[in-house]
Scaffold this motif. Sequence first.
Motif, PDB file in Angstrom:
ATOM      1  N   ARG A  11       0.395  -4.511  -0.403  1.00  0.00           N
ATOM      2  CA  ARG A  11       0.833  -4.441  -1.786  1.00  0.00           C
ATOM      3  C   ARG A  11      -0.159  -3.654  -2.636  1.00  0.00           C
ATOM      4  O   ARG A  11       0.232  -2.891  -3.528  1.00  0.00           O
ATOM      5  N   MET A  12      -1.449  -3.813  -2.370  1.00  0.00           N
ATOM      6  CA  MET A  12      -2.464  -3.065  -3.117  1.00  0.00           C
ATOM      7  C   MET A  12      -2.359  -1.568  -2.835  1.00  0.00           C
ATOM      8  O   MET A  12      -2.479  -0.744  -3.747  1.00  0.00           O
ATOM      9  N   LYS A  14       0.337   0.080  -1.972  1.00  0.00           N
ATOM     10  CA  LYS A  14       1.519   0.580  -2.667  1.00  0.00           C
ATOM     11  C   LYS A  14       1.257   0.728  -4.157  1.00  0.00           C
ATOM     12  O   LYS A  14       1.674   1.703  -4.774  1.00  0.00           O
ATOM     13  N   THR A  15       0.530  -0.221  -4.716  1.00  0.00           N
ATOM     14  CA  THR A  15       0.204  -0.162  -6.140  1.00  0.00           C
ATOM     15  C   THR A  15      -0.677   1.029  -6.438  1.00  0.00           C
ATOM     16  O   THR A  15      -0.463   1.750  -7.423  1.00  0.00           O
ATOM     17  N   SER A  18       1.320   4.199  -6.354  1.00  0.00           N
ATOM     18  CA  SER A  18       2.171   4.283  -7.537  1.00  0.00           C
ATOM     19  C   SER A  18       1.368   4.713  -8.765  1.00  0.00           C
ATOM     20  O   SER A  18       1.802   5.556  -9.545  1.00  0.00           O
ATOM     21  N   VAL A  19       0.176   4.149  -8.927  1.00  0.00           N
ATOM     22  CA  VAL A  19      -0.675   4.502 -10.064  1.00  0.00           C
ATOM     23  C   VAL A  19      -1.126   5.955  -9.946  1.00  0.00           C
ATOM     24  O   VAL A  19      -1.173   6.684 -10.943  1.00  0.00           O
TER      25      VAL A  19
END
Length: 84
Positions: A11-12, A14-15, A18-19
Motif C-alpha cells: 500500500r505504501m 502504491k501511495t 500515486s504521489v
Amino acid sequence: MNEITKTAEERMKKTISSVQADFASVRAGRANAAVLDRITVEYYGTPTPPGPVATHADPPTRRPDPPPGGPAPRRADGTANNPP
C-alpha cells in the motif's frame, strides 16, 4: 505479522507512486509535458490523450505558376523593367 507488514509495504508503494504522478503534473516554473498527462479529449467518441490527436501535418505548399512567357525582366537594381 509478516502478512500485515507485506500488505502495508504494498500500500505504501502504491501511495508513493500515486504521489509521484501527482507531483509530476504540478507546474514548477518551466513548461512540462507531464501537465497534460491527465487530460483526455474525445476523438471519434473515444477518450484519447492529446498527443496522438495533436499531431497535424500540413500539405506541402505550392509555389504559384510563373506567368506565361516567363518572369518579367528585371533591372540591375531589382525593379521591374516595364516600358512606358
